[in-house]
Scaffold this motif. Structure first.
Motif, PDB file in Angstrom:
ATOM      1  N   VAL A 114      31.296  43.055  29.006  1.00  0.00           N
ATOM      2  CA  VAL A 114      32.535  42.878  29.751  1.00  0.00           C
ATOM      3  C   VAL A 114      32.889  44.220  30.363  1.00  0.00           C
ATOM      4  CG1 VAL A 114      34.984  42.296  29.620  1.00  0.00           C
ATOM      5  CG2 VAL A 114      33.323  41.012  28.261  1.00  0.00           C
ATOM      6  N   LEU A 115      33.130  44.218  31.666  1.00  0.00           N
ATOM      7  CA  LEU A 115      33.308  45.461  32.413  1.00  0.00           C
ATOM      8  C   LEU A 115      34.783  45.733  32.687  1.00  0.00           C
ATOM      9  CD1 LEU A 115      30.449  44.811  34.988  1.00  0.00           C
ATOM     10  CD2 LEU A 115      30.276  45.965  32.775  1.00  0.00           C
ATOM     11  N   GLU A 116      35.064  46.968  33.012  1.00  0.00           N
ATOM     12  CA  GLU A 116      36.405  47.381  33.415  1.00  0.00           C
ATOM     13  C   GLU A 116      36.334  48.006  34.793  1.00  0.00           C
ATOM     14  OE1 GLU A 116      39.134  46.754  31.924  1.00  0.00           O
ATOM     15  OE2 GLU A 116      38.437  46.128  29.931  1.00  0.00           O
ATOM     16  N   PRO A 117      37.360  47.770  35.627  1.00  0.00           N
ATOM     17  CA  PRO A 117      38.452  46.822  35.420  1.00  0.00           C
ATOM     18  C   PRO A 117      37.998  45.406  35.744  1.00  0.00           C
ATOM     19  CG  PRO A 117      38.684  47.845  37.570  1.00  0.00           C
ATOM     20  CD  PRO A 117      37.472  48.478  36.920  1.00  0.00           C
ATOM     21  N   PRO A 169      29.634  52.003  32.892  1.00  0.00           N
ATOM     22  CA  PRO A 169      30.659  52.761  33.600  1.00  0.00           C
ATOM     23  C   PRO A 169      31.734  51.851  34.190  1.00  0.00           C
ATOM     24  CG  PRO A 169      28.690  52.581  34.940  1.00  0.00           C
ATOM     25  CD  PRO A 169      28.345  52.003  33.599  1.00  0.00           C
ATOM     26  N   GLU A 170      32.872  52.435  34.500  1.00  0.00           N
ATOM     27  CA  GLU A 170      33.955  51.674  35.133  1.00  0.00           C
ATOM     28  C   GLU A 170      33.582  51.353  36.575  1.00  0.00           C
ATOM     29  OE1 GLU A 170      38.506  52.798  36.282  1.00  0.00           O
ATOM     30  OE2 GLU A 170      37.983  52.865  34.146  1.00  0.00           O
ATOM     31  N   GLU A 219      36.188  49.923  45.294  1.00  0.00           N
ATOM     32  CA  GLU A 219      35.622  49.194  46.431  1.00  0.00           C
ATOM     33  C   GLU A 219      34.712  48.051  45.965  1.00  0.00           C
ATOM     34  OE1 GLU A 219      33.099  53.034  45.998  1.00  0.00           O
ATOM     35  OE2 GLU A 219      35.204  52.422  45.820  1.00  0.00           O
ATOM     36  N   ILE A 220      34.043  48.223  44.828  1.00  0.00           N
ATOM     37  CA  ILE A 220      33.202  47.150  44.287  1.00  0.00           C
ATOM     38  C   ILE A 220      34.078  46.001  43.797  1.00  0.00           C
ATOM     39  CG2 ILE A 220      31.562  46.541  42.475  1.00  0.00           C
ATOM     40  CD1 ILE A 220      30.363  48.211  44.737  1.00  0.00           C
ATOM     41  N   VAL A 221      35.170  46.323  43.150  1.00  0.00           N
ATOM     42  CA  VAL A 221      36.123  45.304  42.687  1.00  0.00           C
ATOM     43  C   VAL A 221      36.670  44.524  43.876  1.00  0.00           C
ATOM     44  CG1 VAL A 221      38.369  44.939  41.588  1.00  0.00           C
ATOM     45  CG2 VAL A 221      36.737  46.562  40.595  1.00  0.00           C
TER      46      VAL A 221
END
Length: 316
Positions: free
Chosen positions: A63-66, A292-293, A297-299
């Motif tokens: 599970v990634l952030e954010p 890594p977080e 821009e990817i989000v």
């Protein structure tokens, strides 16, 4: 829906009238409680469950952030839209409101409205019913080595992203929490659920895939592959379509025009899902330690792809 596990740290705890029972990578399950000793103790004894889609995003079993803002609502909206169109098989949805005199009372708490489904609990089959209509992903890697996918022989000369002569059913065993799902043969599904149920799951999955693929095609979208999950109704034993259905997290969708006109795999198979996240993570993380977080821009790009698919399919 009958498993138990420790919730992830980011899970909101109990909702008014609901008790947190389970959390997966993306979804949280709650069972109803009225504060009495007659309230269900766990998922096995509850007749209803509140399925809440979070904004969490996972890749490579982490599970990634954010999270992806609005993702839970987008996934839920798309699932509900598809459930409305797949009328050939019963699903696990139950009414999310009730009439009290002249007043309509909403049964889903306001805190999760828009990203929750009220469902009946089922005895879930331990099978992920995967259907592939196109050669891509792990299927392409296997084909390049053996000219087969999950043991199913395919014609020679296919390229990455090509449409298969006909969709193929490649089931997987749903591993316990913390383990990897495992591709299995149809013969293994017979061992797990019996010949009658195994055949029913295969036939239902292929029929649903054909129906959904035709609907997506009218919207200029290709449904390349997907996975369905089913369970048995605890009262009747009837097979019921469950979980999410045909969302960006459970399916691979491509733009039909780009697929026809593209000259590279990346152009042909730019998907409406979290592939942007997977690609970025693969390029910036070696798989050891904590991932890594995600950059802003990817989000944002991922959220935009989720929204675009919903808009393309539903016309909203």
């Amino acid at each position: 829906m009958t498993e138990s596990a420790q919730p992830t740290a980011s899970v909101a705890r109990d909702l008014p009238g609901w008790l947190h029972a389970y959390s997966g990578k993306v979804r949280d399950l709650y069972i109803p409680t009225d504060g009495t000793t007659d309230a269900p103790a766990d998922l096995m004894s509850a007749s209803r469950v509140l399925v809440v889609a979070s904004d969490r995003v996972s890749a490579f079993d982490h599970v990634l952030e954010p999270g992806i803002p609005g993702k839970g609502e987008l996934l839920t909206t798309l699932s509900l839209w598809w459930f409305d169109r797949l009328t050939g098989i019963p699903n696990h949805l139950v009414a999310d409101h009730e009439q009290v005199g002249s007043t309509v009372r909403e049964l889903i708490p306001a805190a999760v409205a828009g990203r929750a489904m009220l469902c009946r609990t089922l005895d879930m089959y331990p099978i992920e019913c995967v259907v592939r209509g196109y050669l891509t992903g792990s299927g392409w890697k296997e084909y390049a080595q053996s000219q087969s996918v999950c043991g199913i022989a395919l014609p020679a000369g296919l390229e990455n992203g090509d449409r298969l002569p006909e969709p193929i059913y490649t089931p997987a065993w749903k591993a316990p929490l913390g383990q990897h799902d495992e591709n299995i043969t149809f013969e293994r599904t017979i061992e797990l659920v019996g010949p009658g149920i195994a055949a029913e799951l295969r036939d239902l999955s292929l029929t649903l895939f054909a129906t959904a693929g035709a609907i997506a095609e009218k919207a200029g979208v290709i449904l390349a592959d997907t996975k369905f999950e089913f369970g048995a109704d605890r009262q009747t034993g009837m097979t019921v379509l469950a979980d999410e259905v045909l969302t960006s997290d459970s399916s691979r969708y491509w733009d039909a025009k780009a697929w026809h006109l593209g000259t590279t795999p990346d152009e042909r198979m730019a998907s409406f899902d979290k592939q942007i996240v997977r690609d970025w993570l693969a390029a910036h993380w070696d798989g050891t330690g904590a991932p890594p977080e995600l950059p802003a821009e990817i989000v944002e790009q991922t959220a935009a792809r989720y929204r675009e698919l919903l808009e393309r399919l539903t016309g909203a």
